[in-house]
Design an enzyme around this catalytic site. Sequence first.
Site, PDB file in Angstrom:
ATOM      1  N   THR A   1       0.843  -1.217   0.000  1.00  0.00           N
ATOM      2  CA  THR A   1       0.000   0.000   0.000  1.00  0.00           C
ATOM      3  C   THR A   1       0.874   1.261   0.000  1.00  0.00           C
ATOM      4  OG1 THR A   1      -0.219  -0.085   2.401  1.00  0.00           O
ATOM      5  CG2 THR A   1      -2.024  -1.043   1.135  1.00  0.00           C
TER       6      THR A   1
ATOM      7  N   HIS B   1      -0.298 -16.459  -5.237  1.00  0.00           N
ATOM      8  CA  HIS B   1      -1.492 -16.104  -6.008  1.00  0.00           C
ATOM      9  C   HIS B   1      -1.162 -15.663  -7.431  1.00  0.00           C
ATOM     10  CE1 HIS B   1      -3.782 -15.491  -1.967  1.00  0.00           C
ATOM     11  NE2 HIS B   1      -3.620 -16.755  -2.281  1.00  0.00           N
TER      12      HIS B   1
ATOM     13  N   ARG C   1      -8.880  -5.279   1.849  1.00  0.00           N
ATOM     14  CA  ARG C   1      -9.835  -5.213   2.957  1.00  0.00           C
ATOM     15  C   ARG C   1      -9.718  -4.013   3.873  1.00  0.00           C
ATOM     16  NH1 ARG C   1      -8.656 -10.131   1.573  1.00  0.00           N
ATOM     17  NH2 ARG C   1     -10.355 -11.529   1.007  1.00  0.00           N
TER      18      ARG C   1
HETATM   19  P1  NAD Z   1      -5.969  -7.794   2.636  1.00  0.00           P
HETATM   20  O1  NAD Z   1      -6.433  -6.600   1.890  1.00  0.00           O
HETATM   21  O2  NAD Z   1      -6.985  -8.792   3.049  1.00  0.00           O
HETATM   22  O3  NAD Z   1      -5.218  -7.300   3.954  1.00  0.00           O
HETATM   23  C1  NAD Z   1      -4.223  -6.334   3.922  1.00  0.00           C
HETATM   24  C2  NAD Z   1      -3.877  -5.987   5.349  1.00  0.00           C
HETATM   25  O4  NAD Z   1      -2.780  -5.119   5.314  1.00  0.00           O
HETATM   26  C3  NAD Z   1      -5.010  -5.261   6.090  1.00  0.00           C
HETATM   27  O5  NAD Z   1      -5.314  -5.957   7.291  1.00  0.00           O
HETATM   28  C4  NAD Z   1      -4.430  -3.867   6.374  1.00  0.00           C
HETATM   29  O6  NAD Z   1      -4.755  -3.397   7.654  1.00  0.00           O
HETATM   30  C5  NAD Z   1      -2.948  -4.118   6.287  1.00  0.00           C
HETATM   31  N1  NAD Z   1      -2.175  -2.953   5.818  1.00  0.00           N
HETATM   32  C6  NAD Z   1      -2.518  -2.037   4.879  1.00  0.00           C
HETATM   33  N2  NAD Z   1      -1.512  -1.171   4.686  1.00  0.00           N
HETATM   34  C7  NAD Z   1      -0.515  -1.547   5.540  1.00  0.00           C
HETATM   35  C8  NAD Z   1       0.781  -1.046   5.805  1.00  0.00           C
HETATM   36  N3  NAD Z   1       1.276   0.020   5.160  1.00  0.00           N
HETATM   37  N4  NAD Z   1       1.538  -1.682   6.737  1.00  0.00           N
HETATM   38  C9  NAD Z   1       1.047  -2.768   7.414  1.00  0.00           C
HETATM   39  N5  NAD Z   1      -0.180  -3.278   7.194  1.00  0.00           N
HETATM   40  C10 NAD Z   1      -0.943  -2.685   6.261  1.00  0.00           C
HETATM   41  O7  NAD Z   1      -4.805  -8.462   1.791  1.00  0.00           O
HETATM   42  P2  NAD Z   1      -4.227  -9.947   1.820  1.00  0.00           P
HETATM   43  O8  NAD Z   1      -4.295 -10.500   3.192  1.00  0.00           O
HETATM   44  O9  NAD Z   1      -2.945  -9.910   1.076  1.00  0.00           O
HETATM   45  O10 NAD Z   1      -5.236 -10.822   0.947  1.00  0.00           O
HETATM   46  C11 NAD Z   1      -5.906 -10.292  -0.144  1.00  0.00           C
HETATM   47  C12 NAD Z   1      -5.620 -10.836  -1.523  1.00  0.00           C
HETATM   48  O11 NAD Z   1      -5.490  -9.675  -2.263  1.00  0.00           O
HETATM   49  C13 NAD Z   1      -4.365 -11.559  -1.816  1.00  0.00           C
HETATM   50  O12 NAD Z   1      -4.712 -12.794  -2.291  1.00  0.00           O
HETATM   51  C14 NAD Z   1      -3.686 -10.804  -2.982  1.00  0.00           C
HETATM   52  O13 NAD Z   1      -3.484 -11.666  -4.075  1.00  0.00           O
HETATM   53  C15 NAD Z   1      -4.651  -9.782  -3.408  1.00  0.00           C
HETATM   54  N6  NAD Z   1      -4.154  -8.405  -3.655  1.00  0.00           N
HETATM   55  C16 NAD Z   1      -2.869  -8.197  -4.038  1.00  0.00           C
HETATM   56  C17 NAD Z   1      -2.410  -6.903  -4.219  1.00  0.00           C
HETATM   57  C18 NAD Z   1      -0.977  -6.705  -4.635  1.00  0.00           C
HETATM   58  O14 NAD Z   1      -0.422  -7.548  -5.345  1.00  0.00           O
HETATM   59  N7  NAD Z   1      -0.331  -5.633  -4.180  1.00  0.00           N
HETATM   60  C19 NAD Z   1      -3.253  -5.810  -4.009  1.00  0.00           C
HETATM   61  C20 NAD Z   1      -4.579  -6.058  -3.619  1.00  0.00           C
HETATM   62  C21 NAD Z   1      -5.008  -7.373  -3.438  1.00  0.00           C
END
Ligand code: NAD
Length: 243
Positions: free
Chosen positions: A29, A120, A37
């Site tokens: 992020t 993934h 989420r």
């Molecule tokens: P999720 O969105 O379920 O959870 C992300 C978590 O990260 C949240 O609980 C949030 O509070 C926390 N978070 C956000 N910013 C943060 C930071 N700067 N430092 C620490 N924590 C932080 O994501 P997930 O558990 O990876 O599962 C979701 C699915 O989403 C995965 O299967 C993935 O493939 C996919 N996804 C991937 C990307 C990517 O490749 N960057 C982006 C979006 C979704």
Amino acid sequence: MKEKGLSSCTQRVQEAQRIAVLTGAGISTESGIPDFRSPSGLWRNPEVQAAITRDTFFIRPQHFYRYFKELFLEWREVSPNTGHLALSKLEQMGKVVGIATQNIDGLHQSAGSSQVIELHGHLRTATCPKCKAKESMETVKALLKRSELPKCSCGTILKPDVVLFGDPLDMDDWKAAQAWMMKADVVLCVGTSLTVTPANSLILRRRSDSTLIIINKEPTMYDHLADFIFHGMAGTLLPKLIG
Ligand code: NAD
């Protein structure tokens, strides 16, 4: 008491012989890629959730690609952040057995990590479900830009090499990621809500005498298992932890 503080956790990381890492969307992020989420995450729109699935790809490919393109193919140039870079430093120090990531963005590799399992999948290529031919995602993007559904030369719609809801994981990758967890004396879990199965179960495969560190902005359902918990930003905490 679960949170023993950053300095004792840093010491534990310094003493560790083998560290296995599990990362999720939260580590990216701070590179400008929204997670799923968080309140501002991509999943806030239920229509999006329903669109990015295996069933939608095969039944309503036009609808699938409309959302897939919007969500994953229009990121501006993104670069690894201080969190990804700190993890790659751990590898240079010879401590990392591997990073199992749920992310599809390729930022661990861009940061210099080489031992990475993309549980993934990734955004580099797409594959024909029928004849298994591969095409670059650049070609897929170009076709979508012209409002054409990306098709293989055999006429079948290409499927991105991303694990969609409803898709199985690659079994070799899954076994290798479990082996990393079992080998490690420290398991570091970063930026994941730990709600997506089976990836979240990886931390349950670790050795019983290993140390579990969780870094996440918000609480997770596995916080009670952790030896160290930090609710904060990965890009700030990881460099402090790793030095
Ligand atoms: P999720 O969105 O379920 O959870 C992300 C978590 O990260 C949240 O609980 C949030 O509070 C926390 N978070 C956000 N910013 C943060 C930071 N700067 N430092 C620490 N924590 C932080 O994501 P997930 O558990 O990876 O599962 C979701 C699915 O989403 C995965 O299967 C993935 O493939 C996919 N996804 C991937 C990307 C990517 O490749 N960057 C982006 C979006 C979704």
